[in-house]
Structures are given as structure tokens and as C-alpha cells.
Design a protein around this motif. Structure first.
Motif, PDB file in Angstrom:
ATOM      1  N   ILE A  41     -12.895 -15.366   8.558  1.00  0.00           N
ATOM      2  CA  ILE A  41     -12.491 -13.825   8.294  1.00  0.00           C
ATOM      3  C   ILE A  41     -11.361 -13.388   7.960  1.00  0.00           C
ATOM      4  CG2 ILE A  41     -13.326 -11.683   9.064  1.00  0.00           C
ATOM      5  CD1 ILE A  41     -15.693 -12.694  10.434  1.00  0.00           C
ATOM      6  N   ALA A  42     -10.431 -13.898   8.951  1.00  0.00           N
ATOM      7  CA  ALA A  42      -8.958 -13.527   9.069  1.00  0.00           C
ATOM      8  C   ALA A  42      -8.306 -13.847   7.733  1.00  0.00           C
ATOM      9  CB  ALA A  42      -8.306 -14.067  10.226  1.00  0.00           C
ATOM     10  N   TYR A  43      -8.511 -15.335   7.294  1.00  0.00           N
ATOM     11  CA  TYR A  43      -7.779 -15.496   6.161  1.00  0.00           C
ATOM     12  C   TYR A  43      -8.510 -14.854   5.022  1.00  0.00           C
ATOM     13  CZ  TYR A  43      -6.748 -19.837   8.851  1.00  0.00           C
ATOM     14  OH  TYR A  43      -6.063 -20.784   9.917  1.00  0.00           O
ATOM     15  N   GLN A  44      -9.689 -14.517   4.818  1.00  0.00           N
ATOM     16  CA  GLN A  44     -10.113 -13.782   3.633  1.00  0.00           C
ATOM     17  C   GLN A  44      -9.795 -12.405   3.583  1.00  0.00           C
ATOM     18  OE1 GLN A  44     -12.354 -14.891   1.711  1.00  0.00           O
ATOM     19  NE2 GLN A  44     -12.480 -13.020   0.340  1.00  0.00           N
ATOM     20  N   LEU A  45      -9.408 -11.568   4.791  1.00  0.00           N
ATOM     21  CA  LEU A  45      -8.741 -10.458   4.793  1.00  0.00           C
ATOM     22  C   LEU A  45      -7.524 -10.509   4.651  1.00  0.00           C
ATOM     23  CD1 LEU A  45     -10.352  -8.999   8.248  1.00  0.00           C
ATOM     24  CD2 LEU A  45     -10.546  -8.096   5.861  1.00  0.00           C
ATOM     25  N   LEU A  46      -6.641 -11.626   4.806  1.00  0.00           N
ATOM     26  CA  LEU A  46      -4.983 -11.933   4.465  1.00  0.00           C
ATOM     27  C   LEU A  46      -5.110 -11.909   2.974  1.00  0.00           C
ATOM     28  CD1 LEU A  46      -3.697 -14.144   7.118  1.00  0.00           C
ATOM     29  CD2 LEU A  46      -2.954 -11.977   6.491  1.00  0.00           C
ATOM     30  N   GLY A  47      -6.043 -12.370   2.485  1.00  0.00           N
ATOM     31  CA  GLY A  47      -5.930 -12.585   0.982  1.00  0.00           C
ATOM     32  C   GLY A  47      -6.405 -11.339   0.138  1.00  0.00           C
ATOM     33  N   GLU A  48      -6.998 -10.454   0.853  1.00  0.00           N
ATOM     34  CA  GLU A  48      -7.441  -9.254  -0.079  1.00  0.00           C
ATOM     35  C   GLU A  48      -6.862  -7.928   0.445  1.00  0.00           C
ATOM     36  OE1 GLU A  48     -11.572  -8.845   0.317  1.00  0.00           O
ATOM     37  OE2 GLU A  48     -11.958 -10.886  -0.097  1.00  0.00           O
ATOM     38  N   VAL A  49      -5.860  -7.774   1.401  1.00  0.00           N
ATOM     39  CA  VAL A  49      -5.298  -6.674   1.877  1.00  0.00           C
ATOM     40  C   VAL A  49      -3.958  -6.979   2.288  1.00  0.00           C
ATOM     41  CG1 VAL A  49      -7.308  -5.743   2.784  1.00  0.00           C
ATOM     42  CG2 VAL A  49      -5.702  -6.867   4.119  1.00  0.00           C
ATOM     43  N   SER A  50      -3.081  -5.770   2.372  1.00  0.00           N
ATOM     44  CA  SER A  50      -1.621  -6.071   2.589  1.00  0.00           C
ATOM     45  C   SER A  50      -1.239  -6.219   3.828  1.00  0.00           C
ATOM     46  CB  SER A  50      -1.160  -4.691   2.087  1.00  0.00           C
ATOM     47  OG  SER A  50      -1.342  -3.686   3.433  1.00  0.00           O
ATOM     48  N   THR A  51      -0.108  -6.627   4.218  1.00  0.00           N
ATOM     49  CA  THR A  51       0.165  -7.189   5.433  1.00  0.00           C
ATOM     50  C   THR A  51      -0.081  -6.259   6.481  1.00  0.00           C
ATOM     51  OG1 THR A  51       1.858  -8.660   4.418  1.00  0.00           O
ATOM     52  CG2 THR A  51       1.942  -8.491   6.957  1.00  0.00           C
ATOM     53  N   LEU A  52       0.472  -5.023   6.420  1.00  0.00           N
ATOM     54  CA  LEU A  52       0.423  -3.932   7.204  1.00  0.00           C
ATOM     55  C   LEU A  52      -1.009  -3.436   7.490  1.00  0.00           C
ATOM     56  CD1 LEU A  52       3.490  -1.836   6.640  1.00  0.00           C
ATOM     57  CD2 LEU A  52       3.098  -3.321   8.815  1.00  0.00           C
ATOM     58  N   THR A  53      -1.894  -3.499   6.438  1.00  0.00           N
ATOM     59  CA  THR A  53      -3.362  -3.069   6.292  1.00  0.00           C
ATOM     60  C   THR A  53      -4.216  -4.186   7.178  1.00  0.00           C
ATOM     61  OG1 THR A  53      -3.322  -1.980   4.216  1.00  0.00           O
ATOM     62  CG2 THR A  53      -5.424  -2.629   5.142  1.00  0.00           C
ATOM     63  N   TYR A  87       4.701 -14.305   7.199  1.00  0.00           N
ATOM     64  CA  TYR A  87       4.853 -15.535   6.344  1.00  0.00           C
ATOM     65  C   TYR A  87       3.487 -15.954   5.772  1.00  0.00           C
ATOM     66  CZ  TYR A  87       5.370 -20.738   5.310  1.00  0.00           C
ATOM     67  OH  TYR A  87       5.369 -21.693   4.728  1.00  0.00           O
ATOM     68  N   GLY A  88       2.350 -15.598   6.357  1.00  0.00           N
ATOM     69  CA  GLY A  88       1.065 -16.383   5.984  1.00  0.00           C
ATOM     70  C   GLY A  88       0.520 -15.335   4.885  1.00  0.00           C
ATOM     71  N   LYS A  89       0.891 -14.061   4.701  1.00  0.00           N
ATOM     72  CA  LYS A  89       0.430 -13.093   3.590  1.00  0.00           C
ATOM     73  C   LYS A  89       0.648 -13.813   2.224  1.00  0.00           C
ATOM     74  CE  LYS A  89      -1.120  -9.609   1.328  1.00  0.00           C
ATOM     75  NZ  LYS A  89      -2.287  -9.657   1.021  1.00  0.00           N
ATOM     76  N   GLY A  90       1.888 -14.537   2.028  1.00  0.00           N
ATOM     77  CA  GLY A  90       2.090 -15.198   0.591  1.00  0.00           C
ATOM     78  C   GLY A  90       1.444 -16.420   0.614  1.00  0.00           C
ATOM     79  N   VAL A  91       0.717 -16.861   1.810  1.00  0.00           N
ATOM     80  CA  VAL A  91       0.144 -18.256   1.500  1.00  0.00           C
ATOM     81  C   VAL A  91      -1.326 -17.945   1.389  1.00  0.00           C
ATOM     82  CG1 VAL A  91      -0.527 -20.442   2.749  1.00  0.00           C
ATOM     83  CG2 VAL A  91       1.638 -19.435   3.197  1.00  0.00           C
ATOM     84  N   PHE A  92      -1.942 -16.909   2.052  1.00  0.00           N
ATOM     85  CA  PHE A  92      -3.347 -16.809   1.813  1.00  0.00           C
ATOM     86  C   PHE A  92      -3.514 -15.781   0.748  1.00  0.00           C
ATOM     87  CE2 PHE A  92      -2.739 -18.104   6.266  1.00  0.00           C
ATOM     88  CZ  PHE A  92      -3.399 -19.236   6.190  1.00  0.00           C
ATOM     89  N   THR A  93      -2.664 -15.132  -0.029  1.00  0.00           N
ATOM     90  CA  THR A  93      -3.087 -14.189  -0.871  1.00  0.00           C
ATOM     91  C   THR A  93      -3.519 -15.308  -2.149  1.00  0.00           C
ATOM     92  OG1 THR A  93      -1.712 -12.553  -0.005  1.00  0.00           O
ATOM     93  CG2 THR A  93      -2.308 -12.216  -2.406  1.00  0.00           C
ATOM     94  N   TYR A  94      -5.117 -15.263  -2.616  1.00  0.00           N
ATOM     95  CA  TYR A  94      -5.100 -16.023  -3.556  1.00  0.00           C
ATOM     96  C   TYR A  94      -5.018 -15.382  -5.056  1.00  0.00           C
ATOM     97  CZ  TYR A  94      -7.716 -19.816  -6.115  1.00  0.00           C
ATOM     98  OH  TYR A  94      -8.276 -20.697  -6.800  1.00  0.00           O
ATOM     99  N   LYS A  95      -5.627 -14.020  -4.881  1.00  0.00           N
ATOM    100  CA  LYS A  95      -5.884 -13.347  -6.084  1.00  0.00           C
ATOM    101  C   LYS A  95      -4.547 -12.793  -6.552  1.00  0.00           C
ATOM    102  CE  LYS A  95     -10.670 -11.868  -4.845  1.00  0.00           C
ATOM    103  NZ  LYS A  95     -11.435 -10.583  -4.784  1.00  0.00           N
ATOM    104  N   GLN A  96      -4.123 -13.421  -7.709  1.00  0.00           N
ATOM    105  CA  GLN A  96      -2.819 -12.729  -8.347  1.00  0.00           C
ATOM    106  C   GLN A  96      -2.726 -11.202  -8.503  1.00  0.00           C
ATOM    107  OE1 GLN A  96      -0.208 -14.631  -8.748  1.00  0.00           O
ATOM    108  NE2 GLN A  96      -1.296 -16.496  -8.159  1.00  0.00           N
ATOM    109  N   GLU A  97      -3.914 -10.557  -8.846  1.00  0.00           N
ATOM    110  CA  GLU A  97      -3.721  -9.141  -8.857  1.00  0.00           C
ATOM    111  C   GLU A  97      -3.481  -8.284  -7.462  1.00  0.00           C
ATOM    112  OE1 GLU A  97      -6.643 -11.133  -9.415  1.00  0.00           O
ATOM    113  OE2 GLU A  97      -8.291 -10.242  -8.577  1.00  0.00           O
ATOM    114  N   ASN A  98      -3.696  -9.083  -6.471  1.00  0.00           N
ATOM    115  CA  ASN A  98      -3.239  -8.383  -5.075  1.00  0.00           C
ATOM    116  C   ASN A  98      -1.911  -8.274  -4.992  1.00  0.00           C
ATOM    117  OD1 ASN A  98      -5.861  -7.391  -4.846  1.00  0.00           O
ATOM    118  ND2 ASN A  98      -6.608  -9.199  -3.667  1.00  0.00           N
ATOM    119  N   SER A  99      -1.293  -9.257  -5.627  1.00  0.00           N
ATOM    120  CA  SER A  99       0.224  -9.485  -5.000  1.00  0.00           C
ATOM    121  C   SER A  99       1.134  -8.121  -5.479  1.00  0.00           C
ATOM    122  CB  SER A  99       0.970 -10.748  -5.853  1.00  0.00           C
ATOM    123  OG  SER A  99       0.907 -10.609  -7.046  1.00  0.00           O
ATOM    124  N   ASN A 100       2.079  -8.203  -4.816  1.00  0.00           N
ATOM    125  CA  ASN A 100       3.040  -7.109  -4.893  1.00  0.00           C
ATOM    126  C   ASN A 100       4.521  -7.619  -4.781  1.00  0.00           C
ATOM    127  OD1 ASN A 100       3.491  -7.291  -2.300  1.00  0.00           O
ATOM    128  ND2 ASN A 100       1.875  -5.413  -1.688  1.00  0.00           N
TER     129      ASN A 100
END
Length: 385
Positions: free
Chosen positions: A315-327, A216-229
Motif C-alpha cells: 500500500i505504501a509503495y502504491q501511495l508513493l507512486g500516486e501522490v506527492s512526497t508531502l501528501t 529518496y524513494g519518491k523518485g524510485v516509486f513514481t511509476y506514472k510519468q504524468e504524476n512527476s513534477n
């Protein structure tokens, strides 16, 4: 090339800091729950202290632009760019219905996950709790399949890797259970088995809850649009508002900065768990304070634990916004492996060959899965070319 290296080194540095802080935090949490076994009180303190630290950081970022610029975009509200469409004049973003509805599930995940995690930590070794949490990729895949979310198609290598992870966890938990029984950590052999079983059940419950939170949180914490898939867009829980540009109405997803998320998640989580705390643990705290005094509560350890918890969350929120859910899940599992190793060293217990085998199977399963995931992404990129 240099830009890619900088990006990779940035992620690696974040992960290393995350692992070190998490290892210390786990030991402090175990110490607190050993001498003061009140998991709801610990969770309430963490919520309140995290909200307090988030407020301080927002005040500093608003007053001092140099402090704000030290963090990536999306960490704080847009305080200093008046041309930005979401320029924020006030220190704190006013809570809206959209914001609260978005964060209510995350706050609920945090409250329930914390409770079961703290309960498990008070009953079983840290290595048992951490090893159970390494099953989160398996649970994420199950959640994706169960809710028919867009996710990776599993092949033979993926199933082998997941089997290695599961087998490794089973070996570590079994060995920890034998060590606990032999050491007599809980009075009586029968009680030891009973308490360990309940502690493992709490650890599994906490892992399931936080795995759902990660999806659920991947969509919330992904701030950079270019990282969305495609996966992010398919399951993004963010509320939608309609923005009018000329005669065209364009739907846009509302993105909140990480400190605003952290602040309101902590406040809503505190509110959700307050009733349970007053019902189950308040009388114990009240009796301790009236009979012994405030010194009966390990305040120093609580503040140290709260600081570690805040840093982990940042740190967790930063990573959630920069990498994929499985990464992120893989990075989180590697953190658990570090925590397991540190807990064995700190406890000064004899490390058995079976425990090392279980740890190796965990690492091997992660390696296989990462290789499989990387190949799958390369094939997808070639297909879309």
C-alpha cells in the motif's frame, strides 16, 4: 467529475486499509518484541518473508493474467503485453547494476530504520514511537533545505502548523513517559528513565532515516510519468540509460515495477543486516533452539507480522507512486495518529487530558499544513497558466 471522485475514493480506501493493517501490525510487533526481544532477528524474518511473498505474487501474476490485471499498472512487470517496450517473458527481472545501485540506499534505509524502530518498540509504548514518527514532515523540509532540493516555500501558516505538530509530539511523549514510570513497566525508576530515553532516541533515529527514505524513494516509486513534477525530476535517483531513436539519443529514466523493487529491496536489506544478526543475535537464537526447541520462537506471530508488513509495504509503495512526497507524509502521519489512538485503547490505560491535547495539536497542525499546501499549489498552477 466522476473520474476525480473515483481517484479520491481510491486514495481514501487505500489509506483506510493502510491504517487498519498498520494498527494491527504495531500491536503484533510489540507483542513479539516483548516476549522475544531480538529486533535484528525480527527484521531478518520480515525481509525474508517479504521477498517470499513478493515471489509468490510475481508467479501468480505471470501465470494468471486476470490476477495481474486486478492491480494498477506498475505493480508487476509487463508480463502479458508483448508490444510493450519492457515486455517481460521471465517471471523475475534479472538484477542489473542499475537496479542494485538504485535500491542499495533504500535497502540500507530499511535495515537501519527497522533496527531502530524495533528497538524503540521494545523499550517504549507504541504511542510514543508512532507520535515521534509524526515529525517526518518537519524532517523532510529540513532535508530539502539542507540539500538545497526543490521544495515548498514556507509561510507563517506552515510554521504554525509545524510548531503544533512538534508541541503535540512533545506532550504525548512526556505523558507516555510518566505513565511508563508509574506503571513500573521497567524495573526501577532510574532504569525506567534511562530505558525510555534510549527508546525515544531510537524512535527519533528511525523517524529521521525513514524521512530521508521518503525523499529518496519518491523518485524510485513514481511509476506514472504524468504524476512527476519538477521536484521529482530534480532529485530523482533513478539510473539513466541512453535510448537511440534514429539519429537522436534520448535519455530516459528506468522505471521498475513495485514487486521487483520490493523483492530486491528485501534481498539486499537481508544481506546488509545478515552480518549484524550473526554477530549480535545468532548465538541467542541458537541457544534457544538447542535448549528449548523451535517452539521457543513465536512463529505464528512472526508470520502474522510478516504478512501485515508485506501488505503495508504494498500500500505504501502504491501511495508513493500516486501522490506527492508531502501528501504521502501527511497520509503517513494520519496513520500514526490512528495507531496512537488504537494503542491507547488496546493498552486499557487511562487516557489523560494532556494526551488528548497532544493528539489534537498533531491533527490541528496537519490540517493547517494541508490547507497551506493546497493554497500553495493553486497559486503555482495559476502562475504557470
Amino acid at each position: 467529475m466522476q473520474q476525480k471522485f473515483h481517484a479520491y475514493s481510491h486514495i481514501i480506501l487505500l489509506c483506510l486499509c493502510w491504517y487498519i493493517i498498520s494498527s494491527f501490525a504495531s500491536q503484533v510487533t510489540k507483542k513479539i518484541l516483548t516476549i522475544h526481544p531480538l529486533p535484528l532477528f525480527l527484521g531478518e524474518f520480515q525481509f525474508a518473508y517479504t521477498a517470499f511473498l513478493a515471489c509468490i505474487c510475481c508467479v501468480l501474476a505471470n501465470k494468471f493474467p486476470s490476477f495481474c490485471r486486478r492491480f494498477p499498472e506498475g505493480t508487476f512487470p509487463q508480463y502479458h503485453d508483448e508490444s510493450h517496450p519492457r515486455y517481460q517473458r521471465n517471471t523475475f527481472i534479472r538484477p542489473t547494476k542499475h537496479l542494485l545501485l538504485t535500491l542499495l540506499p533504500l535497502s540500507l534505509f530499511q535495515f537501519v530504520g527497522k533496527y531502530f524502530g524495533h528497538m524503540a518498540t521494545s523499550l517504549v509504548p507504541i504511542s510514543t514511537v508512532a507520535s515521534v514518527k509524526t515529525l517526518s514532515p518537519v524532517c523532510i523540509i529540513i532535508i530539502q533545505k539542507f540539500f538545497d532540493l526543490a521544495g515548498p516555500q514556507l509561510g507563517g501558516h506552515a510554521y504554525v502548523s509545524l510548531a503544533c505538530i512538534i508541541l503535540g509530539v512533545w506532550i504525548i511523549v512526556s505523558e507516555d513517559g510518566r505513565d511508563t514510570s508509574r506503571a513500573g513497566l521497567v524495573a526501577g525508576a532510574k532504569d525506567s528513565v534511562e530505558y525510555s530515553s534510549y527508546g525515544i532516541l531510537c524512535a527519533v533515529s528511525s523517524m529521521l532515516i525513514f524521512a530521508a527514505q521518503n525523499v529518496y524513494g519518491k523518485g524510485v516509486f513514481t511509476y506514472k510519468q504524468e504524476n512527476s513534477n519538477r521536484f521529482d525530476k530534480a532529485v530523482s535517483p533513478l539510473p539513466i540509460y541512453m535510448e537511440r531513436k534514429g539519429n537522436v539519443i534520448i535519455p530516459e529514466s528506468i522505471k521498475y515495477d513495485k514487486l521487483t523493487l520490493m523483492l530486491y529491496i528485501s534481498l539486499v536489506g537481508f544481506s546488509l543486516s545478515f552480518g549484524w544478526f550473526m554477530t549480535w543475535e545468532y548465538s541467542t537464537i541458537y541457544n534457544e533452539i538447542t535448549q528449548i526447541g523451535f517452539g521457543s520462537i513465536p512463529w505464528k506471530l512472526l508470520f502474522l507480522n510478516g504478512t501485515f508488513h508485506f501488505l503495508q509495504a504494498m500500500i505504501a509503495y502504491q501511495l508513493l507512486g500516486e501522490v506527492s512526497t508531502l501528501t504521502y507524509s501527511i497520509a503517513n502521519i494520519m496513520k500514526r495518529i490512528v495507531v496512537i489512538t488504537v494503542s491507547w485503547v488496546v493498552s486499557s490505560r487511562r487516557i489523560t487530558a494532556n494526551q488528548l491535547l497532544g493528539l489534537f495539536l498533531n491533527m490541528f497542525g496537519l490540517f493547517l499544513y494541508e490547507r497551506y499546501n493546497s493554497r500553495r499549489k493553486k497559486v503555482q498552477r495559476k502562475t504557470h497558466l
